[in-house]
Enzyme design. Structure first.
Site, short mmCIF file in Angstrom:
data_model
loop_
_atom_site.label_atom_id
_atom_site.label_comp_id
_atom_site.label_asym_id
_atom_site.label_seq_id
_atom_site.Cartn_x
_atom_site.Cartn_y
_atom_site.Cartn_z
N ASP A 13 0.97 -1.20 -0.11
CA ASP A 13 -0.01 0.12 0.18
C ASP A 13 0.92 1.36 -0.01
OD1 ASP A 13 -1.57 2.08 0.65
OD2 ASP A 13 -2.61 1.22 2.39
N SER B 116 2.56 10.43 -14.51
CA SER B 116 1.54 11.26 -14.43
C SER B 116 0.53 11.26 -15.55
CB SER B 116 2.28 12.87 -14.51
OG SER B 116 1.74 13.77 -14.62
N TYR C 50 -8.06 15.57 -9.31
CA TYR C 50 -6.93 14.66 -9.96
C TYR C 50 -5.89 15.50 -10.70
CZ TYR C 50 -5.12 11.03 -13.00
OH TYR C 50 -4.21 10.14 -13.83
N LYS D 112 -1.70 15.41 -9.81
CA LYS D 112 -0.65 15.32 -10.93
C LYS D 112 0.27 16.50 -11.17
CE LYS D 112 -1.81 11.02 -11.61
NZ LYS D 112 -0.80 9.93 -11.59
#
Length: 274
Positions: A56, A134, A148, A152
């Site tokens: 994880d 990315s 999101y 990135k």
């Protein structure tokens, strides 16, 4: 044994494609996934080249242990690929603090921990490569993907500075910016609770990740091949856009940035004392 890779999110999509490409090149891959049974077929086909390990990426102690285990078993780590991730759709206002922090944990803090764990070994050997998966969303954003893209953008900013720091130490950094590929990303996309006022702006994005999933033009295997070519090039680029949609979108975005900069250049320059 040529190279030793550590690839996160290796269950499917880019992670699995990179695992298969590295194995085909004769390399060894430590494939990190949440559930190792998802890679049973790959391990069975290549028992001497693929080692599936549970990880994880948001667990810093587990990250450090995973990297230490790679070094202990193979003596080195040549390529780290930070690929683990998921999608999220929601307007900025719709996205909760919990949702935003969860995305940053996976896309920013997890990769950062892995890079910090790997760098002492790469610095000692004066060689290595770090591949940061990315997105074209790391260069531009639009309605529904602000969170999101925010992760990135952060990953790319960290990586650009990192590249300037470690390049002189013989370590490469490659930021990969894919467009729409047939991976598991859209299928693992979470969604914020909707606010009706954003139906017109965010609605199309919500529908896209459902209706178009499985029809994306991008082939992960071809993306993996391009990444290996870039890593082996004498001059590895800092950024590698993948997919015609990514090239077109990023080019258009850069044109807009240049247009704004030019239009307001006189005002920008006329801000000094005197």
């Amino acid at each position: 044994m040529n190279k030793v890779w550590l690839i996160t999110g290796a269950k499917s999509g880019f992670g699995r494609a990179l695992t298969e490409a590295a194995v085909a090149a004769g390399d060894v891959v430590v494939a990190a996934v949440r559930r190792t049974e998802t890679l049973a077929d790959v391990v069975a086909a290549h028992p001497d080249q693929v080692d599936a390990v549970p990880l994880d990426v948001t667990d810093v102690a587990a990250v450090n242990a995973a990297v230490s285990s790679v070094i202990a078993r193979y003596g080195r780590l040549d390529v780290l690929v930070n690929n683990a991730g998921r999608g999220h759709v929601g307007a900025f206002e719709e996205t909760t603090d919990e949702e935003l922090r969860s995305l940053f944990d996976v896309h920013v803090f997890g990769p950062a921990a892995l890079v910090r764990a790997a760098l002492p070994h790469m610095r000692e050997r004066r060689s290595g490569a770090i591949v940061q998966m990315s997105s074209m969303g790391g260069q531009l954003s639009f309605a529904g993907v602000s969170a999101y893209s925010g992760t990135k953008f952060a990953l790319e900013g960290l990586s650009e500075g990192l590249a300037d720091e470690v390049g002189r130490l013989g370590i490469k950094v490659l930021i990969v910016e894919p467009g729409a590929f047939r991976t598991g990303l859209w299928g693992s996309t979470s969604r914020s609770r909707e606010i009706a006022d954003y139906a017109d702006s965010v609605g199309p994005t919500r529908r896209l990740v459902v209706d178009a999933d499985g029809t994306q033009a991008g082939d992960p295997a071809k993306a993996a091949a391009a990444i290996l070519v870039a890593l082996d090039a004498p001059e590895t680029p800092l950024r590698l856009a993948l997919g015609a949609d990514a090239v077109d979108a990023i080019s258009g975005h850069l044109d807009q940035v240049r247009a704004d900069l030019t239009a307001w250049e006189d005002h920008a320059r006329n801000t000094a004392f005197g």
